[in-house]
Design an enzyme around this catalytic site. Structure first.
Site, PDB file in Angstrom:
ATOM      1  N   CYS A   1       0.833  -1.200   0.000  1.00  0.00           N
ATOM      2  CA  CYS A   1       0.000   0.000   0.000  1.00  0.00           C
ATOM      3  C   CYS A   1       0.868   1.251   0.000  1.00  0.00           C
ATOM      4  CB  CYS A   1      -0.971   0.032   1.170  1.00  0.00           C
ATOM      5  SG  CYS A   1      -2.179  -1.284   1.207  1.00  0.00           S
TER       6      CYS A   1
ATOM      7  N   ARG B   1       6.153  -1.278  -4.103  1.00  0.00           N
ATOM      8  CA  ARG B   1       5.674  -1.819  -2.830  1.00  0.00           C
ATOM      9  C   ARG B   1       4.643  -2.935  -3.019  1.00  0.00           C
ATOM     10  NH1 ARG B   1       6.394   2.236   1.484  1.00  0.00           N
ATOM     11  NH2 ARG B   1       4.561   1.421   2.532  1.00  0.00           N
TER      12      ARG B   1
ATOM     13  N   TRP C   1      -2.971  -2.841  -1.553  1.00  0.00           N
ATOM     14  CA  TRP C   1      -2.673  -4.271  -1.529  1.00  0.00           C
ATOM     15  C   TRP C   1      -3.745  -4.902  -0.666  1.00  0.00           C
ATOM     16  CZ3 TRP C   1      -1.238  -8.070   2.077  1.00  0.00           C
ATOM     17  CH2 TRP C   1      -0.648  -9.222   1.547  1.00  0.00           C
TER      18      TRP C   1
ATOM     19  N   ASN D   1      -3.155   2.832   5.097  1.00  0.00           N
ATOM     20  CA  ASN D   1      -2.270   1.664   5.089  1.00  0.00           C
ATOM     21  C   ASN D   1      -2.416   0.967   6.435  1.00  0.00           C
ATOM     22  OD1 ASN D   1      -1.321   2.545   2.637  1.00  0.00           O
ATOM     23  ND2 ASN D   1       0.707   3.117   3.378  1.00  0.00           N
ATOM     24  N   GLY D   2      -2.366  -0.367   6.432  1.00  0.00           N
ATOM     25  CA  GLY D   2      -2.435  -1.095   7.691  1.00  0.00           C
ATOM     26  C   GLY D   2      -3.742  -1.836   7.843  1.00  0.00           C
TER      27      GLY D   2
ATOM     28  N   GLU E   1      16.716 -19.767   0.750  1.00  0.00           N
ATOM     29  CA  GLU E   1      16.567 -18.490   0.064  1.00  0.00           C
ATOM     30  C   GLU E   1      16.406 -18.694  -1.444  1.00  0.00           C
ATOM     31  OE1 GLU E   1      16.728 -14.463  -1.252  1.00  0.00           O
ATOM     32  OE2 GLU E   1      15.910 -15.522   0.476  1.00  0.00           O
TER      33      GLU E   1
ATOM     34  N   LYS F   1      13.206 -17.399  -3.604  1.00  0.00           N
ATOM     35  CA  LYS F   1      13.287 -16.529  -4.778  1.00  0.00           C
ATOM     36  C   LYS F   1      12.532 -17.137  -5.955  1.00  0.00           C
ATOM     37  CE  LYS F   1      15.316 -12.987  -3.461  1.00  0.00           C
ATOM     38  NZ  LYS F   1      14.514 -13.232  -2.264  1.00  0.00           N
TER      39      LYS F   1
ATOM     40  N   GLU G   1       8.756 -17.088  -5.435  1.00  0.00           N
ATOM     41  CA  GLU G   1       8.230 -15.719  -5.411  1.00  0.00           C
ATOM     42  C   GLU G   1       7.909 -15.205  -6.802  1.00  0.00           C
ATOM     43  OE1 GLU G   1       9.911 -12.975  -1.827  1.00  0.00           O
ATOM     44  OE2 GLU G   1      11.415 -13.690  -3.232  1.00  0.00           O
TER      45      GLU G   1
ATOM     46  N   HIS H   1      15.157 -38.203   5.168  1.00  0.00           N
ATOM     47  CA  HIS H   1      14.175 -38.190   6.255  1.00  0.00           C
ATOM     48  C   HIS H   1      12.803 -37.710   5.753  1.00  0.00           C
ATOM     49  CE1 HIS H   1      17.092 -39.197   9.345  1.00  0.00           C
ATOM     50  NE2 HIS H   1      17.919 -38.322   8.768  1.00  0.00           N
TER      51      HIS H   1
ATOM     52  N   LYS I   1       6.444  -5.244  -1.445  1.00  0.00           N
ATOM     53  CA  LYS I   1       7.850  -5.020  -1.115  1.00  0.00           C
ATOM     54  C   LYS I   1       8.043  -4.775   0.369  1.00  0.00           C
ATOM     55  CE  LYS I   1      12.198  -4.370  -2.027  1.00  0.00           C
ATOM     56  NZ  LYS I   1      13.031  -5.561  -2.277  1.00  0.00           N
TER      57      LYS I   1
END
Length: 604
Positions: free
Chosen positions: A2, A27, A74, A98-99, A476, A480, A483, A499, A599
């Site tokens: 947002c 963002r 968002w 926002n929030g 990571e 990536k 995402e 396992h 973001k």
């Protein structure tokens, strides 16, 4: 996540609002809108999807006025629809937010009982309706906004605009960042200083609980107790070239390519004349433990750093995901340090975790990319990672700069604790200084990686394997890939393969093995052989010696230059990032703004 923009200007604000919102696109958002006051009349325009849709709407249905607010949303409450898009309006008031308003259900029930009807599914609309109710009962716009703010629970940044008031804006901040910009006979509001950079370089950051009355003459800022607050004005310098693609197809490609430069910048800041040059407050004598708290990619940087703190410095290190940390109510030693790692410095869960620890540990340290951020301001000490503005949602250069900064902290801990002498320190610093050059060699693999990625793009599942500090890098790398390519990917410690995860292996599942020729190499190769015995397609990423020893039978291999085993995760980040990038390109996904992601995650 947002974006908010507000302008009390001397010119038509619709173009300014849209241009400012474009600077906040990184963002993440799914709809956008603006509202203005023109000749005393409040009006708005909203559109779903990219900002170009809002721009097209404004061409056919212009919105005049020199006062306005804008927003990129968002979705949290309600789907991405025009009705749910901001600004939300009820009668004489429009608001952007926002929030999350945590008590919005109770407020909705109260407002419904008062006879007010809802149009949207959002929590934000309750803010507009409650403000309208107060105004209907005789309050001025300022009184009504303040009375509303006092009723709200949760995290929010708010900006109000009113019918009949072309020289008034109310802004408030609790939990979500908000800044005020100062101009000559103009005032601005933004959730990010980047949005305001073309209009002003004079910024005041609202503190937690602050609210402000803005007119073109200036801003009156009040704290949570309604006392007039004297908040400092700062000059910001944002290099416009850092938020341009500079000839690259995507911001992510540019930011991957910038890593040798920004890593060198971080090293120059914290290593001078061959010695560590960290702030004097960084003294680990007497520290018995560190707790590192972060989210997402930053959390994986902490997992890598755990190996450094424990193996090099002999300092016990705990890792916590920020969203779980404070709810677990962990016992903390008063002789321990807490490190909070965040690219934006505004990550809501990480900020909340910082506040939980602030009176429980000896020192709170922020490792952030934005030195003016909330996390940086509320920590005892902030260490900028020097990555520069990162626009791509999938973090790349910020991750490697976090690793370098954490590595230097671990080396300082080792020196302070008597675990590392001058010669040992010099060796480690030389190894770090070699990284920018080695990264350039890794970046040269991009065409080869693009070819491999064409085949990876056909997979439905991909596994990443690593041992030691390469294990969190496997996590990571998988993050990536999922995402930005939307392929299901998982990272595992190589030794954990049998396992459970080995059940997934067949000839349709590529397995990416991150294996520098280090002390754990032979064990990793054994695990890799288990994959190949089950017809798994192995992509081995190693150095020339590692490829020569273990490459036979691999589906593909990528050869990296030799690197110090301690800092191999920093170098091996490059092929992990490029694999994700080129696979996403092959699949045709939105690399810089992947679906559903933001973001800066400023809500819990």
């Amino acid at each position: 996540m947002c974006g908010i923009v507000g302008v009390l200007g001397n010119h038509e604000v619709a173009p300014l609002l849209v241009e400012a919102l474009k600077r906040l696109e990184y963002r993440g958002y799914d709809s956008a809108g603006i509202a203005t006051v023109n000749k005393g009349k409040l009006d708005r325009r909203r559109a779903v999807g990219k900002l170009v849709n809002l721009s097209d709407l404004l061409v056919h249905d212009p919105l005049a006025g020199k006062s306005g607010i804008g927003h990129t949303r968002w979705a949290t409450h309600g789907a991405a629809t025009t009705t749910n898009a901001h600004p939300h309006r009820s009668g004489p008031v429009a608001v952007v937010h926002n929030g999350i308003i945590e008590n919005f259900r109770d407020l909705r029930a109260e407002l419904a009982a008062a006879g007010l009807a809802f149009e949207s599914e959002t929590d934000t609309e309750t803010v507009a309706l409650l403000t309208r109710l107060h105004m209907d009962r005789g309050m001025t716009p300022t009184e009504a906004a303040r009375a509303t703010i006092k009723r709200l629970h949760g995290a929010f940044a708010l900006c109000f605009l009113f019918d009949g008031e072309d020289d008034l804006m109310i802004a408030a901040r609790k939990g979500s960042p908000l800044a005020i910009g100062h101009g000559k006979g103009e005032m601005f509001v933004g959730s990010d200083a980047i949005a305001l950079a073309p209009m002003t370089d004079r910024i005041t950051y609202l503190e937690e609980g602050d609210w402000a009355i803005l007119t073109r003459a200036g801003a009156q800022i009040f704290d949570a107790e309604d006392r007039l607050a004297n908040r400092a004005e700062a000059r910001i310098q944002i290099d416009a070239t850092r938020i341009e693609k500079a000839g690259y197809k995507h911001f992510m490609a540019k930011e991957i390519a910038e890593q040798p430069v920004v890593i060198a910048d971080a090293l120059r800041r914290y290593v001078q004349a061959g010695a560590l040059h960290l702030p004097a407050e960084v003294d680990f004598k007497g520290v018995d433990r560190i707790t590192m708290v972060a989210c997402g990619t930053a959390s994986y940087a902490c997992h890598v750093a755990k190996y450094w703190f424990e193996q090099i410095a002999g300092l016990p290190a705990d890792i916590d995901v920020a969203s779980e940390f404070r709810y677990r109510e962990p016992p903390l030693s008063p002789q321990s340090w807490a490190l909070f790692v965040s690219q934006s410095g505004e990550t809501a869960d990480t900020l909340a975790a910082l506040r939980y620890t602030s009176d429980k540990v000896a020192k709170v340290v922020a490792v952030v990319n934005v030195p003016t951020s909330s996390i940086a301001r509320e920590a005892d000490l902030a260490l900028p990672i020097m990555a520069g503005i990162e626009v791509g949602v999938a973090s790349t250069k910020a991750f490697t700069c976090q690793l370098v900064t954490l590595a230097l902290l671990a080396l300082k801990a080792a020196v302070d604790r008597g675990r590392l002498d001058a010669a040992g320190l010099a060796t480690h610093l030389a190894d770090l200084a070699a990284l920018p050059g080695l990264m350039n060699h890794a970046l040269a693999l991009s065409p080869q990686i693009a070819t491999v990625a064409e085949e990876l793009a056909e997979a439905q599942d991909i596994l990443f394997l690593g041992r030691g500090a390469m294990y969190p890098l496997a996590l990571e790398g998988a993050l990536k890939l999922k995402e930005i390519s939307y392929i299901h990917a998982e990272g595992y410690a190589s030794g954990e393969l049998k396992h459970g995860p080995i059940a997934l292996i067949d000839n349709r599942v590529p397995v990416i093995v991150l294996a520098p020729r280090d002390a754990l190499f032979d064990k990793t190769v054994s695990n890799m052989q288990e994959v190949m015995a089950r017809h798994g397609r192995v992509l081995l990423i190693s150095d020339a010696q590692g490829i020569a020893e273990a490459g036979a039978g691999c589906w593909r291999s990528l050869t990296l230059p030799e690197v110090s085993p301690a800092f191999a995760p920093i170098l091996y980040s490059i092929p992990a990032q490029l694999l994700a990038y080129h696979t996403a390109i092959a699949k045709g996904t939105d690399v810089d703004q992947p679906r559903n992601l933001a973001k800066s995650v400023t809500v819990e």
